[in-house]
Design an enzyme around this catalytic site. Structure first.
Site, PDB file in Angstrom:
ATOM      1  CE1 TYR A   1       1.192  -0.347   4.365  1.00 43.96           C
ATOM      2  CE2 TYR A   1       0.145   1.803   4.399  1.00 43.96           C
ATOM      3  CZ  TYR A   1       0.975   0.869   4.984  1.00 43.96           C
ATOM      4  OH  TYR A   1       1.597   1.152   6.169  1.00 43.96           O
TER       5      TYR A   1
ATOM      6  NE  ARG B   1       6.791   4.103   0.252  1.00 50.86           N
ATOM      7  CZ  ARG B   1       6.580   4.876   1.313  1.00 50.86           C
ATOM      8  NH1 ARG B   1       7.569   5.104   2.172  1.00 50.86           N
ATOM      9  NH2 ARG B   1       5.411   5.426   1.527  1.00 50.86           N
TER      10      ARG B   1
ATOM     11  CD  GLU C   1      10.319   1.563  10.280  1.00 54.03           C
ATOM     12  OE1 GLU C   1      10.266   2.502   9.474  1.00 54.03           O
ATOM     13  OE2 GLU C   1      10.033   0.393   9.977  1.00 54.03           O
TER      14      GLU C   1
ATOM     15  CG  LEU D   1       8.466   2.252   4.610  1.00 51.35           C
ATOM     16  CD1 LEU D   1       8.243   1.052   3.691  1.00 51.35           C
ATOM     17  CD2 LEU D   1       7.144   2.923   4.907  1.00 51.35           C
TER      18      LEU D   1
HETATM   19  N1  PMP Z   1       7.895   3.585   8.839  1.00 52.43           N
HETATM   20  C1  PMP Z   1       6.728   2.940   8.945  1.00 52.43           C
HETATM   21  C2  PMP Z   1       6.690   1.629   9.643  1.00 52.43           C
HETATM   22  C3  PMP Z   1       5.553   3.504   8.413  1.00 52.43           C
HETATM   23  O1  PMP Z   1       4.386   2.846   8.509  1.00 52.43           O
HETATM   24  C4  PMP Z   1       5.614   4.770   7.794  1.00 52.43           C
HETATM   25  C5  PMP Z   1       4.366   5.422   7.263  1.00 52.43           C
HETATM   26  N2  PMP Z   1       3.775   4.683   6.270  1.00 52.43           N
HETATM   27  C6  PMP Z   1       6.859   5.418   7.707  1.00 52.43           C
HETATM   28  C7  PMP Z   1       7.981   4.803   8.242  1.00 52.43           C
HETATM   29  C8  PMP Z   1       6.983   6.767   7.060  1.00 52.43           C
HETATM   30  O2  PMP Z   1       6.836   6.656   5.679  1.00 52.43           O
HETATM   31  P1  PMP Z   1       6.333   7.872   4.797  1.00 52.43           P
HETATM   32  O3  PMP Z   1       7.194   9.034   5.162  1.00 52.43           O
HETATM   33  O4  PMP Z   1       6.559   7.419   3.412  1.00 52.43           O
HETATM   34  O5  PMP Z   1       4.902   8.114   5.132  1.00 52.43           O
END
Ligand code: PMP
Length: 279
Positions: A32, A51, A181, A205
């Site tokens: 997603y 991505r 994270e 991620l």
């Molecule tokens: N890490 C995780 C586990 C997440 O779920 C998210 C948000 N989807 C992020 C980092 C941050 O990603 P983004 O900046 O692309 O929203």
């Protein structure tokens, strides 16, 4: 009325349905994206699509038939759902199988689903003096493929639920004292004149916001280091932030029982970055 999109058609939210034989429902076999929309325009859309393409490749899920039309589908959904600022949810599952089987039938067509809702404004944009986040450290219970943006989020849900029952705002995961994270975000820490964040690996991620923040810092001439961070480092940092597409940048005030040094927003780097965030 709120609109969604499912495999070729726009359908009101109340009427949209999928089969329980969809592999997303049976196995969490899907990926997603969450894309913020400011003033009716999807923000950093190309990065989100790249991505998503990577997630599909990593999981061997086929691209949906409408792949090349995704930007136009998003535009139409934004127009139909009216809000000026929205959050678009886009999910691709491996599709609907004839029967439940771990080994997927390679010929099934993927399911493409999109919905959108109003984006809540970052509360630290509305009130920069609001106390920072109170976060709980949890030993990272997740799998070794956190680089894949998979819909399988049970570990994250359990951790966030536990933190919320304890009255905490959020979670930071760590592995043997090393920060990975947040449960829905990436983590940054400021020390003197440099900013550290955990390096990309299969344990995190690769956040679109993380990349955007690194680039904003670079354009301001601020040193950035993609380096391992320990929990101890966080306790000693001048500032700790959590970043994501819906959070943007949010400051942390308390980690477990440790209060971080208090700093006014006007003296803080997170606040300065927020003012140039929407380029
Ligand atoms: N890490 C995780 C586990 C997440 O779920 C998210 C948000 N989807 C992020 C980092 C941050 O990603 P983004 O900046 O692309 O929203």
């Amino acid at each position: 009325m709120s609109w969604t999109y499912l495999n070729d058609i726009f359908i009101p939210k109340e009427e949209v349905r999928i089969s329980p034989f969809d592999r997303g429902f049976l196995f969490g076999d899907g990926v997603y994206e969450v894309i913020p929309v400011y003033e009716s325009k999807a923000f950093l859309l190309k990065d989100h699509i790249s991505r998503l393409e990577r997630s599909l490749l990593q999981t061997g899920i086929n691209k949906p038939k409408a792949w090349n039309d995704i930007p136009q589908i998003i535009d139409k959904l934004i127009k139909k759902n009216l809000f000026l600022n929205q959050v678009v949810y886009l999910q691709v599952t491996r599709g609907e199988d004839v029967e439940r089987s771990h080994i997927p039938d390679p010929s099934i067509a993927p399911t493409l689903f999109l919905s959108s809702s109003e984006l809540s404004i970052n509360p630290y944009r509305l009130n920069p003096d609001k106390p920072g986040l109170d976060v709980k450290i949890i030993e990272d219970p997740r799998w070794e493929r956190c680089d894949v943006k998979a819909i399988t989020l049970l570990s994250n849900i359990i951790a966030l639920r536990e933190a919320s029952i304890e009255g905490k705002d959020d979670v930071i995961f760590c592995i043997k004292g090393k920060v990975t994270e947040g449960a829905t975000s990436n983590v940054f820490a400021v020390f003197d004149n440099s900013v550290l964040t955990t390096p990309e690996s299969n344990q995190i991620l690769s956040g679109i916001t993380r990349k955007h923040v690194l680039s904003l810092l670079g354009s301001k001439g601020i040193e950035t280091l993609e380096k391992d961070l320990s929990i101890q480092n966080l306790y000693e940092a001048d500032e700790v932030w959590m970043t994501s597409s819906t959070k943007e940048i949010q400051p942390v005030k308390k980690i477990d029982d440790k209060e971080l040094p208090s700093k006014s927003p006007k003296d803080s780097l997170w606040f300065d970055l927020l003012s140039s965030y929407l380029i």
